[in-house]
Design a protein around this motif. Structure first.
Motif, short mmCIF file in Angstrom:
data_model
loop_
_atom_site.label_atom_id
_atom_site.label_comp_id
_atom_site.label_asym_id
_atom_site.label_seq_id
_atom_site.Cartn_x
_atom_site.Cartn_y
_atom_site.Cartn_z
N ASP A 235 4.19 -7.03 -1.30
CA ASP A 235 5.47 -6.37 -1.96
C ASP A 235 5.32 -5.32 -1.66
N GLU A 236 4.44 -4.82 -1.78
CA GLU A 236 4.79 -3.46 -1.75
C GLU A 236 3.08 -2.77 -1.15
N LEU A 237 3.79 -0.89 -1.20
CA LEU A 237 1.83 -0.73 -0.81
C LEU A 237 1.96 0.52 -1.60
N ILE A 238 0.45 0.04 -1.70
CA ILE A 238 -0.47 1.28 -2.92
C ILE A 238 -1.83 1.60 -1.58
N CYS A 239 -1.32 3.14 -2.21
CA CYS A 239 -2.44 4.00 -2.22
C CYS A 239 -3.48 4.34 -3.15
N LEU A 240 -4.11 4.54 -2.74
CA LEU A 240 -6.09 4.88 -3.98
C LEU A 240 -6.42 6.22 -3.44
N ASP A 241 -6.60 6.61 -4.54
CA ASP A 241 -7.17 7.97 -4.86
C ASP A 241 -9.44 7.31 -4.12
N GLU A 242 -9.73 8.45 -3.74
CA GLU A 242 -10.98 8.16 -3.77
C GLU A 242 -12.49 7.45 -4.82
N LYS A 243 -11.29 7.35 -5.97
CA LYS A 243 -11.49 7.12 -7.41
C LYS A 243 -11.29 5.33 -7.90
N LEU A 244 -10.42 5.17 -6.58
CA LEU A 244 -9.05 4.33 -6.70
C LEU A 244 -8.55 3.84 -7.79
N ASN A 245 -7.96 5.45 -7.77
CA ASN A 245 -6.56 5.20 -8.47
C ASN A 245 -5.51 5.43 -7.83
N VAL A 246 -4.48 4.96 -8.74
CA VAL A 246 -3.27 4.88 -7.95
C VAL A 246 -2.64 6.15 -7.88
N LYS A 247 -2.22 6.28 -6.55
CA LYS A 247 -1.22 7.83 -6.46
C LYS A 247 0.33 7.83 -5.64
N LYS A 248 0.21 6.50 -5.21
CA LYS A 248 1.59 6.30 -5.07
C LYS A 248 2.65 4.60 -4.34
N ILE A 249 2.95 4.12 -4.89
CA ILE A 249 3.76 2.52 -4.71
C ILE A 249 5.06 3.06 -3.46
N ILE A 250 5.08 2.10 -2.63
CA ILE A 250 6.18 2.06 -1.66
C ILE A 250 6.59 1.15 -1.58
N ALA A 251 7.73 0.72 -2.25
CA ALA A 251 8.67 -0.86 -1.56
C ALA A 251 8.39 -1.18 -0.19
N LEU A 252 8.69 -2.09 -0.10
CA LEU A 252 8.86 -2.79 1.43
C LEU A 252 10.10 -3.05 1.30
N PRO A 253 10.45 -3.47 2.48
CA PRO A 253 12.13 -3.26 2.58
C PRO A 253 12.52 -4.97 2.43
N ASP A 254 13.78 -4.68 2.47
CA ASP A 254 14.46 -6.19 1.21
C ASP A 254 13.60 -7.59 2.00
N GLY A 255 12.95 -8.51 1.69
CA GLY A 255 12.76 -9.40 2.33
C GLY A 255 11.45 -9.62 3.13
N GLU A 256 10.99 -8.54 3.04
CA GLU A 256 9.75 -8.16 3.78
C GLU A 256 8.71 -8.70 2.30
N SER A 257 7.42 -9.57 3.60
CA SER A 257 6.15 -10.03 2.38
C SER A 257 5.39 -9.34 3.38
N LEU A 258 4.17 -8.86 2.82
CA LEU A 258 3.24 -8.61 3.48
C LEU A 258 2.18 -9.30 3.89
#
Length: 187
Positions: free
Chosen positions: A57-80
């Motif tokens: 339900d969202e996209l999560i960006c990880l840095d080289e140490k696997l820390n969460v850098k950014k979270i982006i919600a998907l458009p309503d009703g979408e499932s990845l």
């Protein structure tokens, strides 16, 4: 587990409750990113080298140490359920076709030319080398070839005998070095 990805010279698997580093020497899975009761459905390396994962339900960006850098919600009703790097984008396989994600701008949009896949649940995407085609594993429609440039959609034919596939719910696909095409199915 849903899949494998290499990142920073290490091999990871993802799926149940998160992301795990594979320790081949000791035959261990080492938890590196854990979600409480959420699975990682797909992962991809962006053109800038950062890893992106999704619990659906969202996209999560990880840095080289696997820390969460950014979270982006998907458009309503979408499932990845699938991700594929297609520089400068990451293609997103959803339950209603393919979307295109620009990691630099965080823009998620419909992929131009992918109208033939609209309302087609995409479970997996496999690029075919030196072509503009992607093998798309779908739920309910079997494997399909999608040409990114022309937008044409074709059933998989040729030397592949698909009559023995136990299901039209394709969950994964792999093309081995001998050009044999392997499918994982729901059944």
């Amino acid at each position: 587990y849903r899949g494998f990805i290499t990142y920073g010279g290490k091999l990871y698997t993802y799926g149940y409750n998160g992301l795990y580093e594979i320790d081949p020497e000791n035959h261990l899975l080492i938890p590196r990113l854990q979600f409480n009761r959420r699975d990682i459905e797909a992962a991809a390396i962006a053109p800038d080298g950062k890893m992106w994962v999704t619990p659906g339900d969202e996209l999560i960006c990880l840095d080289e140490k696997l820390n969460v850098k950014k979270i982006i919600a998907l458009p309503d009703g979408e499932s990845l359920s699938a991700m594929l790097t297609d520089a400068p984008y990451i293609l997103l396989g959803t339950q209603s076709g393919i979307l295109r994600f620009n990691p630099e701008t965080s823009l998620i949009e419909k992929m131009s030319g992918a109208g033939n896949l609209e309302n087609t649940p995409v479970n997996t995407m496999l690029p075919l080398e030196r072509t503009s085609k992607i093998l798309v594993g779908t739920r309910g429609h079997g494997p399909l070839l999608f040409d990114k440039h022309s937008g044409q959609l074709q059933p998989v034919t040729g030397k592949f005998n698909l009559t023995n596939i136990p299901s039209v719910d394709i969950t994964t696909a792999f093309l081995d070095r001998d050009r044999n095409l392997w499918f994982g199915t729901f059944d």
